[in-house]
Design a protein around this motif. Sequence first.
Motif, PDB file in Angstrom:
ATOM      1  N   ILE A  49       5.026  18.762  -2.491  1.00  0.00           N
ATOM      2  CA  ILE A  49       4.250  17.826  -1.666  1.00  0.00           C
ATOM      3  C   ILE A  49       3.812  18.515  -0.380  1.00  0.00           C
ATOM      4  O   ILE A  49       2.669  18.392   0.059  1.00  0.00           O
ATOM      5  N   MET A  50       4.730  19.277   0.218  1.00  0.00           N
ATOM      6  CA  MET A  50       4.451  19.986   1.473  1.00  0.00           C
ATOM      7  C   MET A  50       3.724  21.314   1.248  1.00  0.00           C
ATOM      8  O   MET A  50       3.310  21.961   2.199  1.00  0.00           O
ATOM      9  N   ARG A  51       3.644  21.717  -0.026  1.00  0.00           N
ATOM     10  CA  ARG A  51       3.097  23.033  -0.409  1.00  0.00           C
ATOM     11  C   ARG A  51       3.870  24.157   0.280  1.00  0.00           C
ATOM     12  O   ARG A  51       3.317  25.047   0.910  1.00  0.00           O
ATOM     13  N   MET A  83       0.840  -1.207   0.000  1.00  0.00           N
ATOM     14  CA  MET A  83       0.000   0.000   0.000  1.00  0.00           C
ATOM     15  C   MET A  83       0.876   1.258   0.000  1.00  0.00           C
ATOM     16  O   MET A  83       1.874   1.333   0.703  1.00  0.00           O
ATOM     17  N   ASN A  84       0.485   2.222  -0.829  1.00  0.00           N
ATOM     18  CA  ASN A  84       1.234   3.479  -0.894  1.00  0.00           C
ATOM     19  C   ASN A  84       0.693   4.484   0.115  1.00  0.00           C
ATOM     20  O   ASN A  84      -0.511   4.706   0.192  1.00  0.00           O
ATOM     21  N   VAL A  85       1.607   5.064   0.904  1.00  0.00           N
ATOM     22  CA  VAL A  85       1.200   6.123   1.826  1.00  0.00           C
ATOM     23  C   VAL A  85       1.078   7.448   1.075  1.00  0.00           C
ATOM     24  O   VAL A  85       0.317   8.334   1.445  1.00  0.00           O
ATOM     25  N   LEU A  86       1.839   7.562  -0.041  1.00  0.00           N
ATOM     26  CA  LEU A  86       1.830   8.780  -0.853  1.00  0.00           C
ATOM     27  C   LEU A  86       1.734   8.411  -2.321  1.00  0.00           C
ATOM     28  O   LEU A  86       2.428   7.504  -2.791  1.00  0.00           O
ATOM     29  N   GLU A  87       0.873   9.120  -3.041  1.00  0.00           N
ATOM     30  CA  GLU A  87       0.790   8.965  -4.497  1.00  0.00           C
ATOM     31  C   GLU A  87       0.770  10.351  -5.132  1.00  0.00           C
ATOM     32  O   GLU A  87      -0.087  11.173  -4.800  1.00  0.00           O
ATOM     33  N   VAL A  88       1.729  10.585  -5.989  1.00  0.00           N
ATOM     34  CA  VAL A  88       1.815  11.861  -6.710  1.00  0.00           C
ATOM     35  C   VAL A  88       1.446  11.584  -8.163  1.00  0.00           C
ATOM     36  O   VAL A  88       2.077  10.751  -8.818  1.00  0.00           O
ATOM     37  N   ASN A  89       0.411  12.264  -8.644  1.00  0.00           N
ATOM     38  CA  ASN A  89      -0.078  12.028 -10.003  1.00  0.00           C
ATOM     39  C   ASN A  89      -0.058  13.310 -10.831  1.00  0.00           C
ATOM     40  O   ASN A  89      -0.665  14.311 -10.450  1.00  0.00           O
ATOM     41  N   ILE A  92      -1.985  15.085  -5.285  1.00  0.00           N
ATOM     42  CA  ILE A  92      -1.081  14.533  -4.276  1.00  0.00           C
ATOM     43  C   ILE A  92      -1.937  13.843  -3.223  1.00  0.00           C
ATOM     44  O   ILE A  92      -2.614  14.502  -2.428  1.00  0.00           O
ATOM     45  N   LEU A  93      -1.937  12.533  -3.252  1.00  0.00           N
ATOM     46  CA  LEU A  93      -2.743  11.737  -2.326  1.00  0.00           C
ATOM     47  C   LEU A  93      -1.875  11.268  -1.160  1.00  0.00           C
ATOM     48  O   LEU A  93      -0.891  10.551  -1.362  1.00  0.00           O
TER      49      LEU A  93
END
Length: 275
Positions: free
Chosen positions: A51-53, A1-7, A65-66
Amino acid sequence: MNVLEVNNLKVWDSNSGKEIIHDSSFGLKEGSCLAIVGESGSGKSVTCKAIMRLNRPTLNQSGEILFKGENISELSRKEMRKKRGKNLCMIMQNGMSAFDPSCVVGVHLRETLAEHFKWSKSEIELRMTRAMESVMLKNPRDIMNKYPHQLSGGMLQRVMIALAIVLEPDMILADEPTTALDTISQYEVIDQFIQLRKRMGCSMIFVSHDLGVVRKIADEVMVMKDGEIIERGKTEDIFSEAQHEYTKYLVSTRLALSDHFKKVMGEGLLIAEGR
């Protein structure tokens, strides 16, 4: 499972229109460490700050950014501020820039922890003292009463690592955390990151130009060039079976840094053992 997904992440300068990150997509598995490597200007730090904005206001971004399934790109500034620290913790390249120069270090630590926990001042100090001792900082209370400029870069990095230990974030982003440090401090801070992963089992993105460090700490490596992801794979596969010509070039020209890292680790070990 991904904790972070950047699309489909794109970042561009609103003044010049120049695109800095071109349609990047990647994921971070829960409990794993992904290293982002590439030469200066490749987009490593901009990606992390996106990611952190935390990129400067003139840089605009789009894409999804999930984080743990939630699209944090759509959060308000106030909601995003609550995510930073407790859920997403960033350790900057320059420890000095992470602290308010007009306040002693303890003020920053107390304010950060008070934002996320309903602890008393004494509880915060107790937890920070224990965490600072665990990362080999002596006299934590004295350190908390000092201004950032009174501490070395290595000490400030370890204070930030200690804060991460207390916050227990789901994910840590470390943006070239050893670049500004001397040789021995590099050894100590790298070792603390390795121990941090063992202790907390948290997910981590580790940005570095030092491939020796990357080989030591990362499970996977993502290679960036001119704002694009050009290759990604398991760490040893990237080092031994790189597919892209740029990755091969990067690995071959940076092997000296691996030798440097071994030297750093060796010197650090000798000093740690008091030889």
